[in-house]
Scaffold this motif. Structure first.
Motif, PDB file in Angstrom:
ATOM      1  N   SER A 159       1.843   7.016  -6.569  1.00  0.00           N
ATOM      2  CA  SER A 159       0.720   7.811  -7.071  1.00  0.00           C
ATOM      3  C   SER A 159       0.570   9.182  -6.402  1.00  0.00           C
ATOM      4  N   LEU A 160       1.071   9.344  -5.186  1.00  0.00           N
ATOM      5  CA  LEU A 160       0.809  10.588  -4.469  1.00  0.00           C
ATOM      6  C   LEU A 160       2.051  11.394  -4.117  1.00  0.00           C
ATOM      7  N   GLU A 161       3.221  10.782  -4.142  1.00  0.00           N
ATOM      8  CA  GLU A 161       4.454  11.523  -3.836  1.00  0.00           C
ATOM      9  C   GLU A 161       5.060  12.015  -5.150  1.00  0.00           C
ATOM     10  N   PRO A 162       5.604  13.225  -5.158  1.00  0.00           N
ATOM     11  CA  PRO A 162       6.285  13.696  -6.370  1.00  0.00           C
ATOM     12  C   PRO A 162       7.499  12.803  -6.676  1.00  0.00           C
ATOM     13  N   ALA A 163       7.564  12.306  -7.891  1.00  0.00           N
ATOM     14  CA  ALA A 163       8.661  11.416  -8.290  1.00  0.00           C
ATOM     15  C   ALA A 163      10.004  12.088  -8.037  1.00  0.00           C
ATOM     16  N   GLY A 164      10.919  11.326  -7.427  1.00  0.00           N
ATOM     17  CA  GLY A 164      12.252  11.829  -7.162  1.00  0.00           C
ATOM     18  C   GLY A 164      12.376  12.658  -5.900  1.00  0.00           C
ATOM     19  N   SER A 165      11.259  12.961  -5.242  1.00  0.00           N
ATOM     20  CA  SER A 165      11.322  13.766  -4.013  1.00  0.00           C
ATOM     21  C   SER A 165      11.840  12.923  -2.851  1.00  0.00           C
ATOM     22  N   ASP A 166      12.230  13.609  -1.781  1.00  0.00           N
ATOM     23  CA  ASP A 166      12.666  12.894  -0.585  1.00  0.00           C
ATOM     24  C   ASP A 166      11.540  12.014  -0.052  1.00  0.00           C
ATOM     25  N   GLY A 167      10.304  12.517  -0.074  1.00  0.00           N
ATOM     26  CA  GLY A 167       9.161  11.736   0.384  1.00  0.00           C
ATOM     27  C   GLY A 167       8.956  10.483  -0.446  1.00  0.00           C
ATOM     28  N   PHE A 168       9.145  10.596  -1.748  1.00  0.00           N
ATOM     29  CA  PHE A 168       9.018   9.456  -2.653  1.00  0.00           C
ATOM     30  C   PHE A 168      10.040   8.379  -2.301  1.00  0.00           C
ATOM     31  N   ARG A 169      11.301   8.792  -2.182  1.00  0.00           N
ATOM     32  CA  ARG A 169      12.364   7.832  -1.863  1.00  0.00           C
ATOM     33  C   ARG A 169      12.164   7.211  -0.483  1.00  0.00           C
ATOM     34  N   ALA A 170      11.826   8.027   0.495  1.00  0.00           N
ATOM     35  CA  ALA A 170      11.636   7.513   1.863  1.00  0.00           C
ATOM     36  C   ALA A 170      10.471   6.535   1.921  1.00  0.00           C
ATOM     37  N   ARG A 171       9.359   6.872   1.271  1.00  0.00           N
ATOM     38  CA  ARG A 171       8.187   5.989   1.316  1.00  0.00           C
ATOM     39  C   ARG A 171       8.472   4.680   0.578  1.00  0.00           C
ATOM     40  N   LEU A 172       9.177   4.734  -0.542  1.00  0.00           N
ATOM     41  CA  LEU A 172       9.533   3.494  -1.245  1.00  0.00           C
ATOM     42  C   LEU A 172      10.410   2.607  -0.368  1.00  0.00           C
ATOM     43  N   LEU A 173      11.401   3.208   0.266  1.00  0.00           N
ATOM     44  CA  LEU A 173      12.277   2.425   1.143  1.00  0.00           C
ATOM     45  C   LEU A 173      11.492   1.849   2.325  1.00  0.00           C
ATOM     46  N   LEU A 174      10.664   2.653   2.941  1.00  0.00           N
ATOM     47  CA  LEU A 174       9.879   2.186   4.083  1.00  0.00           C
ATOM     48  C   LEU A 174       8.833   1.142   3.689  1.00  0.00           C
ATOM     49  N   SER A 175       8.408   1.168   2.431  1.00  0.00           N
ATOM     50  CA  SER A 175       7.402   0.198   1.985  1.00  0.00           C
ATOM     51  C   SER A 175       7.941  -1.232   2.006  1.00  0.00           C
ATOM     52  N   VAL A 211       0.849  -1.195   0.000  1.00  0.00           N
ATOM     53  CA  VAL A 211       0.000   0.000   0.000  1.00  0.00           C
ATOM     54  C   VAL A 211       0.883   1.243   0.000  1.00  0.00           C
ATOM     55  N   GLN A 212       1.929   1.225   0.825  1.00  0.00           N
ATOM     56  CA  GLN A 212       2.825   2.381   0.887  1.00  0.00           C
ATOM     57  C   GLN A 212       3.591   2.575  -0.425  1.00  0.00           C
ATOM     58  N   TRP A 213       3.935   1.492  -1.083  1.00  0.00           N
ATOM     59  CA  TRP A 213       4.574   1.585  -2.398  1.00  0.00           C
ATOM     60  C   TRP A 213       3.618   2.296  -3.358  1.00  0.00           C
ATOM     61  N   GLY A 214       2.359   1.899  -3.331  1.00  0.00           N
ATOM     62  CA  GLY A 214       1.353   2.532  -4.189  1.00  0.00           C
ATOM     63  C   GLY A 214       1.163   4.003  -3.871  1.00  0.00           C
ATOM     64  N   VAL A 215       1.175   4.352  -2.596  1.00  0.00           N
ATOM     65  CA  VAL A 215       1.066   5.760  -2.204  1.00  0.00           C
ATOM     66  C   VAL A 215       2.252   6.544  -2.761  1.00  0.00           C
ATOM     67  N   ALA A 216       3.436   5.992  -2.645  1.00  0.00           N
ATOM     68  CA  ALA A 216       4.625   6.674  -3.174  1.00  0.00           C
ATOM     69  C   ALA A 216       4.498   6.876  -4.680  1.00  0.00           C
ATOM     70  N   ARG A 259       2.763  12.731  10.063  1.00  0.00           N
ATOM     71  CA  ARG A 259       2.314  13.925   9.347  1.00  0.00           C
ATOM     72  C   ARG A 259       2.297  13.737   7.835  1.00  0.00           C
ATOM     73  N   GLY A 260       3.352  13.131   7.284  1.00  0.00           N
ATOM     74  CA  GLY A 260       3.415  12.945   5.833  1.00  0.00           C
ATOM     75  C   GLY A 260       2.285  12.072   5.315  1.00  0.00           C
ATOM     76  N   SER A 261       1.912  11.054   6.069  1.00  0.00           N
ATOM     77  CA  SER A 261       0.814  10.180   5.648  1.00  0.00           C
ATOM     78  C   SER A 261      -0.539  10.838   5.893  1.00  0.00           C
TER      79      SER A 261
END
Length: 158
Positions: free
Chosen positions: A71-87, A64-69, A123-125
């Motif tokens: 579809s909802l995180e800007p590609a290449g952003s810190d949030g995108f990378r962090a959410r992918l890793l945490l997924s 689910v977190q991979w999908g959020v990254a 907060r990010g989620s």
């Protein structure tokens, strides 16, 4: 925590996420009940089945977190990378939990579900995920952790 609500816009029938979430609880409820009430031979099957299903669902939550990254995180952003890793973390918790003694594995899985929920409450989620999702995930996590508690109790009694 707020009661389950669907105040955020949902595609189609707003009851579908609730129905699917509750249906996903059935194996947890059945497994926890069987660990206590089934004949001993069935208990011996019910507990590993419960733990395996738990590991699958914990891994699903990482997806689910991979999908959020994606579809909802800007590609290449810190949030995108962090959410992918945490997924990936839920799967890396779930699979080894199956290799441990069942009592220890059940505790590890509980920790995994609680860690995922803590991340979802961050907060990010909270900024990305709708209120109905947060309410549903709280309800589901409470039931899942309670079922684990019953299985842990049973394993401690056995």
């Amino acid at each position: 925590m707020p009661a389950f609500e669907t105040s955020s816009p949902l595609p189609g029938d707003g009851r579908l996420p609730l129905a699917l979430g509750l249906a996903g609880l059935l194996p947890f409820l059945a497994g926890a009940a069987a660990a206590w009430l089934a004949p001993v031979a069935w208990q011996a099957m019910a507990i590993p089945a419960f733990l395996a299903y738990s590991a699958v669902i914990l891994s699903f939550l990482g997806g689910v977190q991979w999908g959020v990254a994606m579809s909802l995180e800007p590609a290449g952003s810190d949030g995108f990378r962090a959410r992918l890793l945490l997924s990936m973390v839920p799967s890396l918790i779930a699979w080894p939990a199956l290799l441990l003694h069942p009592l220890t594995g059940a505790w590890v899985l509980v920790a995994g579900f609680l860690l995922v929920r803590l991340h979802e409450c961050g907060r990010g989620s909270r900024e990305l995920l709708p209120d109905w999702f947060q309410s549903l995930r709280t309800l589901l996590t409470v039931v899942v952790v309670a079922c684990h508690g019953l299985v842990i109790w049973r394993l401690g009694v056995a």
